[in-house]
Scaffold this motif. Structure first.
Motif, PDB file in Angstrom:
ATOM      1  N   ASP A 109       0.858  -1.184   0.000  1.00 35.02           N
ATOM      2  CA  ASP A 109       0.000   0.000   0.000  1.00 35.02           C
ATOM      3  C   ASP A 109       0.896   1.237   0.000  1.00 35.02           C
ATOM      4  O   ASP A 109       1.473   1.603   1.024  1.00 35.02           O
ATOM      5  CB  ASP A 109      -0.899  -0.020   1.239  1.00 35.02           C
ATOM      6  CG  ASP A 109      -1.807   1.211   1.311  1.00 35.02           C
ATOM      7  OD1 ASP A 109      -1.890   1.954   0.305  1.00 35.02           O
ATOM      8  OD2 ASP A 109      -2.419   1.429   2.378  1.00 35.02           O
ATOM      9  N   ILE A 110       1.011   1.865  -1.186  1.00 35.48           N
ATOM     10  CA  ILE A 110       1.853   3.054  -1.330  1.00 35.48           C
ATOM     11  C   ILE A 110       0.960   4.200  -1.793  1.00 35.48           C
ATOM     12  O   ILE A 110       0.262   4.081  -2.807  1.00 35.48           O
ATOM     13  CB  ILE A 110       2.982   2.824  -2.331  1.00 35.48           C
ATOM     14  CG1 ILE A 110       3.897   1.691  -1.840  1.00 35.48           C
ATOM     15  CG2 ILE A 110       3.805   4.097  -2.533  1.00 35.48           C
ATOM     16  CD1 ILE A 110       5.008   1.329  -2.812  1.00 35.48           C
ATOM     17  N   ALA A 111       0.966   5.303  -1.041  1.00 33.08           N
ATOM     18  CA  ALA A 111       0.110   6.434  -1.391  1.00 33.08           C
ATOM     19  C   ALA A 111       0.843   7.737  -1.096  1.00 33.08           C
ATOM     20  O   ALA A 111       1.581   7.849  -0.108  1.00 33.08           O
ATOM     21  CB  ALA A 111      -1.196   6.380  -0.611  1.00 33.08           C
ATOM     22  N   VAL A 113      -0.019  11.792  -0.708  1.00 31.44           N
ATOM     23  CA  VAL A 113      -1.092  12.765  -0.514  1.00 31.44           C
ATOM     24  C   VAL A 113      -0.500  14.163  -0.640  1.00 31.44           C
ATOM     25  O   VAL A 113       0.561  14.447  -0.093  1.00 31.44           O
ATOM     26  CB  VAL A 113      -1.757  12.589   0.861  1.00 31.44           C
ATOM     27  CG1 VAL A 113      -2.844  13.635   1.063  1.00 31.44           C
ATOM     28  CG2 VAL A 113      -2.319  11.175   0.992  1.00 31.44           C
ATOM     29  N   GLN A 126       7.437   6.900  -7.944  1.00 30.19           N
ATOM     30  CA  GLN A 126       6.490   5.935  -7.396  1.00 30.19           C
ATOM     31  C   GLN A 126       6.374   4.717  -8.313  1.00 30.19           C
ATOM     32  O   GLN A 126       6.317   3.572  -7.843  1.00 30.19           O
ATOM     33  CB  GLN A 126       5.125   6.591  -7.204  1.00 30.19           C
ATOM     34  CG  GLN A 126       4.095   5.667  -6.543  1.00 30.19           C
ATOM     35  CD  GLN A 126       2.805   6.401  -6.212  1.00 30.19           C
ATOM     36  OE1 GLN A 126       2.692   7.613  -6.414  1.00 30.19           O
ATOM     37  NE2 GLN A 126       1.814   5.682  -5.693  1.00 30.19           N
ATOM     38  N   TRP A 163       6.456  11.125   6.334  1.00 31.77           N
ATOM     39  CA  TRP A 163       5.680   9.886   6.320  1.00 31.77           C
ATOM     40  C   TRP A 163       4.612   9.949   7.409  1.00 31.77           C
ATOM     41  O   TRP A 163       4.913  10.160   8.584  1.00 31.77           O
ATOM     42  CB  TRP A 163       6.582   8.679   6.566  1.00 31.77           C
ATOM     43  CG  TRP A 163       7.577   8.458   5.468  1.00 31.77           C
ATOM     44  CD1 TRP A 163       8.908   8.709   5.503  1.00 31.77           C
ATOM     45  CD2 TRP A 163       7.290   7.958   4.169  1.00 31.77           C
ATOM     46  NE1 TRP A 163       9.483   8.406   4.294  1.00 31.77           N
ATOM     47  CE2 TRP A 163       8.514   7.934   3.458  1.00 31.77           C
ATOM     48  CE3 TRP A 163       6.142   7.531   3.523  1.00 31.77           C
ATOM     49  CZ2 TRP A 163       8.604   7.503   2.140  1.00 31.77           C
ATOM     50  CZ3 TRP A 163       6.222   7.097   2.206  1.00 31.77           C
ATOM     51  CH2 TRP A 163       7.437   7.083   1.537  1.00 31.77           C
ATOM     52  N   THR A 164       3.371   9.763   7.014  1.00 28.94           N
ATOM     53  CA  THR A 164       2.306   9.589   8.008  1.00 28.94           C
ATOM     54  C   THR A 164       2.251   8.128   8.448  1.00 28.94           C
ATOM     55  O   THR A 164       1.885   7.844   9.591  1.00 28.94           O
ATOM     56  CB  THR A 164       0.948  10.017   7.433  1.00 28.94           C
ATOM     57  OG1 THR A 164       0.681   9.275   6.228  1.00 28.94           O
ATOM     58  CG2 THR A 164       0.970  11.515   7.123  1.00 28.94           C
ATOM     59  N   ARG A 165       2.617   7.223   7.563  1.00 31.33           N
ATOM     60  CA  ARG A 165       2.766   5.803   7.913  1.00 31.33           C
ATOM     61  C   ARG A 165       3.902   5.221   7.079  1.00 31.33           C
ATOM     62  O   ARG A 165       3.962   5.410   5.861  1.00 31.33           O
ATOM     63  CB  ARG A 165       1.478   5.011   7.640  1.00 31.33           C
ATOM     64  CG  ARG A 165       0.313   5.350   8.540  1.00 31.33           C
ATOM     65  CD  ARG A 165      -0.884   4.473   8.215  1.00 31.33           C
ATOM     66  NE  ARG A 165      -0.653   3.058   8.535  1.00 31.33           N
ATOM     67  CZ  ARG A 165      -1.513   2.074   8.254  1.00 31.33           C
ATOM     68  NH1 ARG A 165      -2.657   2.365   7.639  1.00 31.33           N
ATOM     69  NH2 ARG A 165      -1.237   0.835   8.578  1.00 31.33           N
ATOM     70  N   SER A 166       4.806   4.537   7.728  1.00 34.99           N
ATOM     71  CA  SER A 166       5.850   3.783   7.022  1.00 34.99           C
ATOM     72  C   SER A 166       6.089   2.507   7.811  1.00 34.99           C
ATOM     73  O   SER A 166       6.745   2.504   8.839  1.00 34.99           O
ATOM     74  CB  SER A 166       7.140   4.610   6.911  1.00 34.99           C
ATOM     75  OG  SER A 166       7.614   4.984   8.177  1.00 34.99           O
ATOM     76  N   VAL A 180       3.298  -0.709   4.090  1.00 37.79           N
ATOM     77  CA  VAL A 180       2.439   0.475   4.064  1.00 37.79           C
ATOM     78  C   VAL A 180       3.347   1.700   4.029  1.00 37.79           C
ATOM     79  O   VAL A 180       4.135   1.916   4.962  1.00 37.79           O
ATOM     80  CB  VAL A 180       1.505   0.540   5.287  1.00 37.79           C
ATOM     81  CG1 VAL A 180       0.639   1.800   5.210  1.00 37.79           C
ATOM     82  CG2 VAL A 180       0.633  -0.702   5.373  1.00 37.79           C
ATOM     83  N   HIS A 182       2.745   5.745   3.360  1.00 42.69           N
ATOM     84  CA  HIS A 182       1.866   6.887   3.084  1.00 42.69           C
ATOM     85  C   HIS A 182       2.673   8.162   3.306  1.00 42.69           C
ATOM     86  O   HIS A 182       3.140   8.428   4.428  1.00 42.69           O
ATOM     87  CB  HIS A 182       0.647   6.874   3.997  1.00 42.69           C
ATOM     88  CG  HIS A 182      -0.300   5.748   3.693  1.00 42.69           C
ATOM     89  ND1 HIS A 182      -1.442   5.515   4.442  1.00 42.69           N
ATOM     90  CD2 HIS A 182      -0.297   4.799   2.731  1.00 42.69           C
ATOM     91  CE1 HIS A 182      -2.086   4.473   3.949  1.00 42.69           C
ATOM     92  NE2 HIS A 182      -1.404   4.009   2.905  1.00 42.69           N
ATOM     93  N   ASP A 184       2.824  12.326   3.067  1.00 38.96           N
ATOM     94  CA  ASP A 184       2.120  13.609   2.956  1.00 38.96           C
ATOM     95  C   ASP A 184       3.142  14.641   2.479  1.00 38.96           C
ATOM     96  O   ASP A 184       4.096  14.954   3.195  1.00 38.96           O
ATOM     97  CB  ASP A 184       1.544  14.015   4.298  1.00 38.96           C
ATOM     98  CG  ASP A 184       0.712  15.297   4.208  1.00 38.96           C
ATOM     99  OD1 ASP A 184       0.724  15.943   3.136  1.00 38.96           O
ATOM    100  OD2 ASP A 184       0.069  15.657   5.213  1.00 38.96           O
TER     101      ASP A 184
END
Length: 573
Positions: A109-111, A113, A126, A163-166, A180, A182, A184
């Motif tokens: 899950d790579i995003a 924002v 990406q 990173w909000t999630r790594s 994961v 994510h 920002d």
């Protein structure tokens, strides 16, 4: 005498790659003890001595260390058998390792924002992430993906990206892992004012070296390019570029450029030898800045067995002050061209600039030449020559290209009604290309073609005729000996030029390699006639200033010469 032998081997039905072995060796305490013993007196005085207790402790740690070494490669369920044999003071440690089944990526899950998600550079980063469901888990790929995505956002001006999630979650019993990531990007930053700190050039002139305008999106790679650009000029010895993010206002980052001036004058002295020129030497001087407008002057004296030259040049930057120049030049020369002895002078001006993706030179010069072929009477030539030269080069490495191409075209001429002895037009096209062959080999192609049309070819000086043969032409033949001859057997040059060469080289070890080549060409009165061929083998050495070439070439069309030695140095394009 205490000694330790360590062996890491695969279990009977397992495979253990060299990469896994090497990483296990890095983690094993037992291997470190063995290296300490081999170091002997080289060991530091503060190093603890190797004792039986330390050996037994290392043996107890070994299974956990091997598991730790295998985990980054996705092997979380290894089977390890450890053995320690003791004979007197000799220890033999043996580890049989079955890495077990690989842990596979289950969910990725790579995003991204924020505004950065719409930028092509970030999208490319990406898309290049090498993490796909079903792939074997490799920790370095996860770390590389994190670094690449954050770097892409930062380089594009998103200095607050975070990173909000790594997360890399490993489900060892299921032999599965989830990724994961994510990011920002936050708000984009822009370049603020540039403060170029120097006192050797006019400020308005010096500022033209900066291709970045305040208000453009911040790009860290452009600052690196700017530092390299300023460092490559002759004006500055040291350049430091600092983007002060802490001083940013309204997300505009000011940039301070600290410089140290180069010495205003430089001297050059060179000695060398070439099979075309014989011994040669060079003495020169350059004034890097004559005034605060960046004007430059250089003078060179070059001497060899076949050519002696004194040249001077005055350069004036314009438009793109990094690359574009007006050049005003003068040159006097004594040379052997073919079988002609010549005395030459030239004075003129040239405009050199970028043009539609090419380098363009527009020039006007007045050439004078007194020449004589063999025992023939001396002739005199005076020509007012106008011309244009275009060039294009693209290479992955300017000194040792693995892949690249270069093309040059020169077209010039003179008109008898405009201060010239005769009317002529001459065009010469050259091309070089390099392609990789495997990891250490290359295929090189070189070609050249030219044509001269003149009202009276016999009045053209040797400098405007074609000769070929030699180190960077058709090897196997002496320098400038492939050309039409007069009744006395003197090489007098031709109005047509054709040269083609194909070569394969291969680096055997380090920078040392070998080459094989075939050259074909000549100068003549008609295209395709009077061409000669040469084949040969050579040694290659990749030096800091370009390829050193030592070639032995056999001329296929000269029964009197078995082999000829050729020496040359420089880039291939």
């Amino acid at each position: 005498m205490l000694a330790i032998t360590v062996e890491v081997a695969p279990a009977s039905t397992a495979r253990l790659s060299n990469t896994l072995r090497d990483n296990i060796d890095l983690f094993l305490s037992m291997r470190k003890l063995a290296r300490q013993l081999r170091g002997g007196s080289k060991a530091s005085a503060s190093t603890r001595p190797v004792t039986a207790a330390r050996v037994r402790r290392a043996q107890q740690l070994a299974p956990a260390e091997i598991r730790e070494a295998l985990a980054p490669f996705g092997y979380y369920a290894p089977v390890i058998e450890s053995q320690l044999e003791i004979t007197d003071d000799r220890y033999r440690a043996r580890y049989l390792v079955d890495p077990g089944p690989a842990t596979r990526l289950r969910n990725v899950d790579i995003a991204i924002v924020g505004a950065a998600a719409a930028l092509p550079a970030v999208q490319r980063a990406q898309a290049a992430v090498d993490l796909e469901p079903g792939d074997r888990l490799r920790h370095e790929r996860y770390a590389s993906a994190k670094a690449a995505l954050l770097d892409a956002a930062y380089s594009a001006g998103f200095l607050d990206a975070a990173w909000t999630r790594s997360e890399l979650r490993v489900d060892a019993p299921a032999l599965a892992a989830d990724v994961v990531l994510h990011l920002d990007s936050g708000e984009r930053y822009y370049f603020g004012e540039f403060d170029l700190r120097q006192d050797i050039l006019r400020p308005r002139f010096a500022e033209r070296f900066i291709p970045i305008k305040p208000g453009e999106p911040f790009d860290a790679t452009r600052l690196v390019d700017l530092q390299l650009l300023l460092g490559d000029t002759d004006y500055f010895d040291r350049v430091e570029v600092d983007a002060d993010r802490g001083a940013a206002q309204a997300r505009r980052v000011p940039v301070v450029i600290e410089t140290t001036p180069n010495r205003s004058q430089r001297y050059r002295l060179g000695l060398g030898y070439g099979t075309d020129t014989g011994p040669r030497g060079r003495l020169g001087t350059e004034f890097r800045r004559l005034n605060r407008r960046g004007h430059q002057f250089s003078a060179d004296l070059q001497a060899s067995a076949i050519r002696n030259t004194l040249a001077a040049e005055y350069r004036v930057p314009f438009k793109n002050v990094v690359e574009d120049r007006y050049r005003f030049f003068a040159r006097v020369e004594q040379a052997e061209v073919g079988d002609a002895d010549t005395d030459q002078f030239s004075i003129g001006a040239q405009r050199e600039e970028s043009w539609r993706g090419l380098r363009r030179q527009l020039y006007l010069k007045y050439d004078g030449e007194n020449f004589a072929f063999g025992d023939a009477p001396s002739q005199q030539s005076r020509l007012l020559i106008a011309g244009v030269a275009l060039s294009y080069q693209r290479a992955d490495d300017p000194l040792f290209a693995r892949r690249g191409v270069s093309v040059t075209l020169d077209l010039h001429g003179a008109e008898a009604a405009l201060a010239s002895e005769t009317t002529f037009i001459r065009g010469t096209l050259g091309a070089n290309a390099v392609w990789p062959l495997g990891q250490r080999g290359r295929l090189l192609f070189r070609g050249e073609a030219g044509i001269t049309e003149a009202d009276d070819f016999s009045r053209l000086p040797p400098a405007e005729r074609y000769f070929t043969g030699g180190d960077r032409s058709v090897r196997g033949y002496a320098f400038q000996t492939l050309s039409p001859e007069n009744a006395a057997g003197d090489d007098i040059g031709g109005s047509r030029l054709t040269v083609a060469s194909v070569e394969v080289d291969y680096l055997l070890r380090g920078n040392l390699g070998v080459a094989a080549f075939f050259d074909h060409g000549g100068a003549s009165e008609q295209i395709g006639s009077g061409l000669s061929s040469g084949v040969g083998l050579g040694l290659r050495y990749r030096s800091p200033v370009g390829m050193v070439r030592v070639d032995l070439a056999h001329p296929l069309d000269d029964e009197d010469t078995a082999v000829r030695l050729h020496l040359s140095l420089g880039p291939d394009l």
